[in-house]
Enzyme design. Structure first.
Site, PDB file in Angstrom:
ATOM      1  CG  ASN A  49      -1.867   1.147   1.304  1.00 34.77           C
ATOM      2  OD1 ASN A  49      -1.688   2.151   0.619  1.00 34.77           O
ATOM      3  ND2 ASN A  49      -2.880   1.035   2.147  1.00 34.77           N
ATOM      4  NE  ARG A 102      -4.563   3.707  -1.242  1.00 35.55           N
ATOM      5  CZ  ARG A 102      -4.134   4.865  -0.763  1.00 35.55           C
ATOM      6  NH1 ARG A 102      -2.909   4.970  -0.271  1.00 35.55           N
ATOM      7  NH2 ARG A 102      -4.926   5.916  -0.749  1.00 35.55           N
ATOM      8  CG  HIS A 110      -9.472   7.991   1.295  1.00 32.47           C
ATOM      9  ND1 HIS A 110      -9.691   9.348   1.351  1.00 32.47           N
ATOM     10  CD2 HIS A 110      -8.127   7.830   1.396  1.00 32.47           C
ATOM     11  CE1 HIS A 110      -8.532   9.992   1.483  1.00 32.47           C
ATOM     12  NE2 HIS A 110      -7.573   9.077   1.515  1.00 32.47           N
ATOM     13  NE  ARG A 122      -3.293  14.681  -1.098  1.00 34.33           N
ATOM     14  CZ  ARG A 122      -3.793  13.469  -0.986  1.00 34.33           C
ATOM     15  NH1 ARG A 122      -4.736  13.070  -1.814  1.00 34.33           N
ATOM     16  NH2 ARG A 122      -3.379  12.658  -0.043  1.00 34.33           N
ATOM     17  CD  GLU A 161      -6.339   2.371   3.139  1.00 32.52           C
ATOM     18  OE1 GLU A 161      -6.947   3.328   2.624  1.00 32.52           O
ATOM     19  OE2 GLU A 161      -5.125   2.387   3.382  1.00 32.52           O
TER      20      GLU A 161
END
Length: 382
Positions: free
Chosen positions: A8, A85, A173, A233, A368
């Site tokens: 990931n 991912r 996400h 961001r 995840e």
């Protein structure tokens, strides 16, 4: 014994795990390379070992460090599959897929849509193919969870030809939201069937409106820039600002650097992108950055509740969502009109349920990697 790996790759870290292959994969070891840049370190979780300083390390160096750390675990074991991912699956991919050369060519075309993540995701695929040429490589997409959400949350008010060409809201996400919704189905089926807002708050941050386990609204859109402010961001921005910056002579590359790496908490505070640093700071700029971050979460919470037509539960996850109790407290403050009331003691103690009102407020650590591992296991077992 056959094992599978998960990789990931984020903008500032690479998480990794090793699982025994089974219908429900069994975790053997997990860790991450954190702080990519001048002072990276490798952490093996659940082991009594201090973090290993790596010094200046990029994503390629992280992969080398991970392979070295996993060598004792993998000795004598066949790596049957590796799950990755992949942040952006574009309009084509709504489910995990074997990463063939043709698929990888398509995914490279989405690099401009996720420049902080997609190149690193795909670089990890290349590195894994070189290290384990016989392993099946599976891509799992952050956009997949949102595929099929309502048309009004899928489009922009641009001429339709742009939507047909792929200029649309994808949402991100999704692996995190997939895990949270699946966890709720197992632990609280009644809540899982209701109207839930999930706040994934970390260096990247977004919120998702979920009804009966399905995404019906996301704060992120075409790229991973939209919605909430993040570590570096900007979050939601008037497109007129971009036109103005272009008129001021900034190039597309300069604007991309500004929006992706110089904005958010880092840009607002002038101090750091790390919430832990900002919470510990006495600087007024740090406080103002947190104020803006909280304000935008509260605003998005109201918007997501409107999308759902009510609220049956709120879930915090992600690094900030799971660990920054002061941020959670400030988000919930004054939200009694939505049925949200904070249990301060539970919140400060990082309990699973931190709400004392009629609408449950939960803190659920996301995973995840397990979502990726399950996808690889399904591919291997048919």
């Amino acid at each position: 014994m056959s094992v599978l790996l998960t990789l990931n790759a984020g903008s500032s870290s690479v998480k990794f795990s090793v699982y025994a292959v089974a219908a429900e994969p069994t975790l053997m070891v997990e860790g991450l390379v954190d702080g990519l840049g001048p002072d990276a370190r490798l952490i093996l979780r659940g082991q009594d070992r201090a973090p290993l300083p790596l010094g200046p390390t990029d994503h390629a160096g992280a992969m080398a460090a991970i392979l070295a750390a996993l060598a004792p675990v993998l000795a004598g074991r066949a790596v049957a599959g590796i799950g990755h991912r992949i942040v952006h699956g574009g309009p084509a991919y709504g489910a995990p897929v074997v990463l063939t050369p043709e698929v990888l060519d398509q995914l490279r075309a989405f690099i401009p849509l996720a420049p902080l993540h997609q190149p690193h995701n795909l670089a990890m695929v290349t590195a894994a193919q070189e290290a384990f040429p016989d392993a099946v490589q599976i891509g799992c997409f952050d956009t997949a969870f949102h595929k099929g959400h309502p048309w009004v949350n899928d489009t922009f008010a641009l001429p339709r030809r742009f939507h047909d060409a792929g200029v649309r809201r994808y949402g991100f996400h999704g692996l995190s939201y997939d895990y949270i919704t699946d966890h709720l189905r197992a632990t609280d089926p009644a809540l899982a069937a209701g109207r839930i807002v999930i706040a994934h708050l970390g260096n990247g941050a977004s919120m998702c409106a979920v009804r009966d386990g399905q995404s019906v609204g996301s704060s992120m859109g075409f790229s991973a820039l939209d919605g909430l402010p993040m570590g570096t961001r900007c979050g939601q921005l008037d497109p007129g600002v971009l036109l103005y910056l272009m008129d001021q002579g900034l190039s597309a590359a300069e604007i991309a650097t500004l929006l992706y790496t110089e904005s958010g908490l880092k840009g607002l505070s002038g101090i750091s992108h790390d919430m832990r640093t900002l919470l510990a700071s006495d600087a007024p700029e740090a406080a103002e950055a947190i104020d803006y971050y909280v304000f935008r979460i509260r605003r998005e919470l109201g918007a997501m509740t409107a999308v759902l037509g009510g609220l049956d539960g709120l879930v915090f996850c992600g690094g900030i969502g799971e660990h920054a109790a002061p941020v959670r407290a400030r988000v919930i403050e004054g939200m009694g009109y939505l049925g949200l009331t904070l249990d301060a003691g539970a919140n400060d103690g990082d309990a699973r349920q931190i709400g004392g009102g009629p609408v449950p407020i939960l803190v659920i650590p996301t995973d995840e990697e397990r979502v990726i591992a399950r996808a690889v296991a399904r591919s291997l077992t048919g």
